[in-house]
Motif scaffolding. Structure first.
Motif, PDB file in Angstrom:
ATOM      1  N   SER A  44     -24.492 -50.934  46.476  1.00  0.00           N
ATOM      2  CA  SER A  44     -23.882 -51.669  47.782  1.00  0.00           C
ATOM      3  C   SER A  44     -23.298 -52.423  47.138  1.00  0.00           C
ATOM      4  O   SER A  44     -23.514 -53.398  46.548  1.00  0.00           O
ATOM      5  CB  SER A  44     -24.559 -51.218  48.790  1.00  0.00           C
ATOM      6  OG  SER A  44     -25.326 -52.661  48.823  1.00  0.00           O
ATOM      7  N   CYS A  45     -22.074 -52.356  47.076  1.00  0.00           N
ATOM      8  CA  CYS A  45     -20.849 -53.878  46.933  1.00  0.00           C
ATOM      9  C   CYS A  45     -20.046 -53.528  48.296  1.00  0.00           C
ATOM     10  O   CYS A  45     -20.193 -53.083  49.363  1.00  0.00           O
ATOM     11  CB  CYS A  45     -20.349 -53.657  46.579  1.00  0.00           C
ATOM     12  SG  CYS A  45     -18.797 -52.307  45.911  1.00  0.00           S
ATOM     13  N   ASP A  46     -18.822 -55.130  48.229  1.00  0.00           N
ATOM     14  CA  ASP A  46     -17.524 -55.174  49.277  1.00  0.00           C
ATOM     15  C   ASP A  46     -17.320 -54.048  50.033  1.00  0.00           C
ATOM     16  O   ASP A  46     -17.078 -53.931  51.341  1.00  0.00           O
ATOM     17  CB  ASP A  46     -17.702 -56.233  48.785  1.00  0.00           C
ATOM     18  CG  ASP A  46     -18.407 -57.350  49.478  1.00  0.00           C
ATOM     19  OD1 ASP A  46     -19.223 -57.711  50.008  1.00  0.00           O
ATOM     20  OD2 ASP A  46     -17.618 -58.673  48.358  1.00  0.00           O
ATOM     21  N   GLU A  47     -17.250 -53.265  49.077  1.00  0.00           N
ATOM     22  CA  GLU A  47     -15.879 -52.666  49.057  1.00  0.00           C
ATOM     23  C   GLU A  47     -16.446 -50.825  48.973  1.00  0.00           C
ATOM     24  O   GLU A  47     -15.539 -49.310  48.521  1.00  0.00           O
ATOM     25  CB  GLU A  47     -14.611 -52.584  48.317  1.00  0.00           C
ATOM     26  CG  GLU A  47     -13.862 -54.051  48.746  1.00  0.00           C
ATOM     27  CD  GLU A  47     -13.711 -53.795  49.851  1.00  0.00           C
ATOM     28  OE1 GLU A  47     -13.389 -52.921  50.522  1.00  0.00           O
ATOM     29  OE2 GLU A  47     -13.108 -54.729  50.507  1.00  0.00           O
ATOM     30  N   CYS A  48     -17.668 -50.905  48.786  1.00  0.00           N
ATOM     31  CA  CYS A  48     -17.947 -49.273  48.303  1.00  0.00           C
ATOM     32  C   CYS A  48     -20.096 -49.138  48.867  1.00  0.00           C
ATOM     33  O   CYS A  48     -20.053 -50.029  49.293  1.00  0.00           O
ATOM     34  CB  CYS A  48     -18.325 -49.621  46.850  1.00  0.00           C
ATOM     35  SG  CYS A  48     -18.889 -50.178  45.451  1.00  0.00           S
ATOM     36  N   GLY A  49     -19.865 -48.088  48.383  1.00  0.00           N
ATOM     37  CA  GLY A  49     -21.767 -47.702  48.373  1.00  0.00           C
ATOM     38  C   GLY A  49     -21.040 -46.346  47.947  1.00  0.00           C
ATOM     39  O   GLY A  49     -20.541 -45.597  47.326  1.00  0.00           O
ATOM     40  N   SER A  50     -23.105 -46.224  47.492  1.00  0.00           N
ATOM     41  CA  SER A  50     -23.425 -44.769  46.785  1.00  0.00           C
ATOM     42  C   SER A  50     -24.119 -43.797  47.479  1.00  0.00           C
ATOM     43  O   SER A  50     -24.873 -44.825  47.502  1.00  0.00           O
ATOM     44  CB  SER A  50     -23.679 -45.489  45.426  1.00  0.00           C
ATOM     45  OG  SER A  50     -25.464 -45.582  44.865  1.00  0.00           O
ATOM     46  N   ASP A  51     -24.199 -43.065  47.537  1.00  0.00           N
ATOM     47  CA  ASP A  51     -25.330 -41.968  47.494  1.00  0.00           C
ATOM     48  C   ASP A  51     -26.808 -42.498  46.382  1.00  0.00           C
ATOM     49  O   ASP A  51     -26.096 -42.445  44.747  1.00  0.00           O
ATOM     50  CB  ASP A  51     -24.980 -40.705  47.398  1.00  0.00           C
ATOM     51  CG  ASP A  51     -23.558 -39.439  47.852  1.00  0.00           C
ATOM     52  OD1 ASP A  51     -23.810 -40.623  48.934  1.00  0.00           O
ATOM     53  OD2 ASP A  51     -22.529 -38.947  48.097  1.00  0.00           O
ATOM     54  N   ARG A  52     -27.703 -41.770  46.690  1.00  0.00           N
ATOM     55  CA  ARG A  52     -28.697 -42.528  45.755  1.00  0.00           C
ATOM     56  C   ARG A  52     -28.931 -41.140  45.064  1.00  0.00           C
ATOM     57  O   ARG A  52     -28.674 -40.188  45.527  1.00  0.00           O
ATOM     58  CB  ARG A  52     -30.353 -42.514  47.624  1.00  0.00           C
ATOM     59  CG  ARG A  52     -30.217 -43.180  48.221  1.00  0.00           C
ATOM     60  CD  ARG A  52     -31.416 -43.302  48.916  1.00  0.00           C
ATOM     61  NE  ARG A  52     -32.292 -44.670  47.979  1.00  0.00           N
ATOM     62  CZ  ARG A  52     -32.640 -45.256  47.735  1.00  0.00           C
ATOM     63  NH1 ARG A  52     -31.317 -46.510  48.144  1.00  0.00           N
ATOM     64  NH2 ARG A  52     -33.321 -46.099  46.759  1.00  0.00           N
ATOM     65  N   LYS A  53     -29.362 -41.764  43.750  1.00  0.00           N
ATOM     66  CA  LYS A  53     -29.105 -41.047  42.570  1.00  0.00           C
ATOM     67  C   LYS A  53     -31.238 -40.951  42.121  1.00  0.00           C
ATOM     68  O   LYS A  53     -31.663 -42.037  42.576  1.00  0.00           O
ATOM     69  CB  LYS A  53     -28.508 -41.497  41.773  1.00  0.00           C
ATOM     70  CG  LYS A  53     -27.290 -41.160  41.757  1.00  0.00           C
ATOM     71  CD  LYS A  53     -26.720 -39.853  41.930  1.00  0.00           C
ATOM     72  CE  LYS A  53     -25.122 -40.167  42.188  1.00  0.00           C
ATOM     73  NZ  LYS A  53     -24.843 -38.478  42.445  1.00  0.00           N
ATOM     74  N   THR A  54     -31.640 -39.979  42.435  1.00  0.00           N
ATOM     75  CA  THR A  54     -33.101 -40.103  41.489  1.00  0.00           C
ATOM     76  C   THR A  54     -32.745 -40.380  39.724  1.00  0.00           C
ATOM     77  O   THR A  54     -31.902 -38.715  39.229  1.00  0.00           O
ATOM     78  CB  THR A  54     -33.531 -38.328  41.696  1.00  0.00           C
ATOM     79  OG1 THR A  54     -33.699 -38.843  43.641  1.00  0.00           O
ATOM     80  CG2 THR A  54     -35.123 -38.534  41.422  1.00  0.00           C
ATOM     81  N   ALA A  55     -33.526 -41.021  39.329  1.00  0.00           N
ATOM     82  CA  ALA A  55     -34.189 -40.884  37.877  1.00  0.00           C
ATOM     83  C   ALA A  55     -35.446 -41.789  36.784  1.00  0.00           C
ATOM     84  O   ALA A  55     -35.877 -42.155  37.826  1.00  0.00           O
ATOM     85  CB  ALA A  55     -32.714 -42.027  37.354  1.00  0.00           C
ATOM     86  N   PRO A  56     -35.469 -41.537  35.340  1.00  0.00           N
ATOM     87  CA  PRO A  56     -36.688 -42.137  35.522  1.00  0.00           C
ATOM     88  C   PRO A  56     -36.758 -43.537  35.675  1.00  0.00           C
ATOM     89  O   PRO A  56     -36.324 -44.269  35.759  1.00  0.00           O
ATOM     90  CB  PRO A  56     -37.176 -41.712  34.226  1.00  0.00           C
ATOM     91  CG  PRO A  56     -35.997 -40.557  34.038  1.00  0.00           C
ATOM     92  CD  PRO A  56     -34.975 -40.412  35.328  1.00  0.00           C
ATOM     93  N   SER A  57     -37.903 -44.537  36.187  1.00  0.00           N
ATOM     94  CA  SER A  57     -38.173 -45.301  36.438  1.00  0.00           C
ATOM     95  C   SER A  57     -39.698 -46.086  36.043  1.00  0.00           C
ATOM     96  O   SER A  57     -40.698 -44.780  35.518  1.00  0.00           O
ATOM     97  CB  SER A  57     -38.098 -46.226  37.783  1.00  0.00           C
ATOM     98  OG  SER A  57     -39.164 -45.112  37.984  1.00  0.00           O
ATOM     99  N   LYS A  81     -29.570 -44.020  34.911  1.00  0.00           N
ATOM    100  CA  LYS A  81     -29.218 -43.133  35.186  1.00  0.00           C
ATOM    101  C   LYS A  81     -27.832 -43.139  34.261  1.00  0.00           C
ATOM    102  O   LYS A  81     -27.254 -44.051  34.878  1.00  0.00           O
ATOM    103  CB  LYS A  81     -28.884 -42.433  36.412  1.00  0.00           C
ATOM    104  CG  LYS A  81     -28.459 -40.937  36.855  1.00  0.00           C
ATOM    105  CD  LYS A  81     -28.270 -40.593  37.635  1.00  0.00           C
ATOM    106  CE  LYS A  81     -28.591 -39.597  38.146  1.00  0.00           C
ATOM    107  NZ  LYS A  81     -29.910 -38.316  37.564  1.00  0.00           N
ATOM    108  N   LYS A  82     -27.704 -42.375  33.828  1.00  0.00           N
ATOM    109  CA  LYS A  82     -26.260 -41.464  33.316  1.00  0.00           C
ATOM    110  C   LYS A  82     -26.038 -40.414  33.253  1.00  0.00           C
ATOM    111  O   LYS A  82     -26.565 -39.048  33.507  1.00  0.00           O
ATOM    112  CB  LYS A  82     -26.063 -41.114  31.450  1.00  0.00           C
ATOM    113  CG  LYS A  82     -25.149 -41.063  30.513  1.00  0.00           C
ATOM    114  CD  LYS A  82     -25.777 -41.008  29.543  1.00  0.00           C
ATOM    115  CE  LYS A  82     -24.308 -40.823  28.901  1.00  0.00           C
ATOM    116  NZ  LYS A  82     -24.613 -40.926  27.347  1.00  0.00           N
TER     117      LYS A  82
END
Length: 194
Positions: A44-57, A81-82
């Motif tokens: 998340s940022c001041d002018e944006c947001g993102s859908d959640r993404k799944t990747a290795p951790s 994630k790429k």
């Protein structure tokens, strides 16, 4: 990957009681643990947001038991994630380095809760055809909270199913100064020596 993580966790919890009887929970001195799994991340940022993404951790924790029910440690958590969309490669990485307290409510049980604070970072790298590559990196406050269960398989070794939430806060985009934060909820299986 979700099916593998869930199956591993279910099997680990199913065999825990049998192993607990033959290998008592003891914690004394140096401990090291690392684990891998899958994480769901958001930015998340001041002018944006993102859908959640799944990747290795994954994580790496090194510390020591100062009491039979308390471990103090340093812990690194990471998720990356790429993705490729319309020929553009974008890689997002979120990580934290925290001082962590891991508490076992019952000394004879493998169940623990943990929390920690430290530093966090978020990096976005993109390679755009015809334009080139660019990178944005931010550092900020890092924190985490989680729980797990040490399934004692030997005198000093446990399998550790875990669930941890880690996040960054207060970071700023280098080029614009806008606020940007990242967070990850990850679950998986750890390998612990204590």
């Amino acid at each position: 990957m979700h099916i593998l993580v869930r199956t591993t966790a279910l099997l680990a919890f199913a065999v825990a009681p049998a192993f607990a009887q033959s290998h008592p929970q003891t914690r004394d001195g140096f401990t090291i643990s690392f684990g891998v799994g899958g994480g769901s991340a958001g930015v998340s940022c001041d002018e944006c947001g993102s859908d959640r993404k799944t990747a290795p951790s994954g994580y790496l924790r090194i510390g020591g038991a100062i009491r039979p029910n308390l471990v103090l440690a340093g812990e690194v958590n990471a998720w990356t994630k790429k993705e490729t969309e319309e020929g553009t490669d974008v890689t997002v990485s979120i990580g934290t380095v925290n001082f962590v307290a891991q508490w076992y409510p019952q000394t004879t049980s493998g169940f623990f809760v943990s929390g920690g604070v430290g530093g966090g970072s978020l990096r976005v790298e993109a390679n755009v055809p015809g334009i080139g590559s660019f990178s944005q990196h931010t550092n900020g406050f890092g924190y985490q909270a989680g729980a797990g269960y040490d399934i004692r398989l030997g005198r000093n070794f446990s399998l550790t199913p875990f669930a941890t939430y880690f996040a960054t806060s207060g970071g700023k985009v280098e080029s614009t100064g806008d606020k940007i934060d990242g967070n990850v909820f990850h679950v998986g299986l750890g390998f612990t020596w204590h």
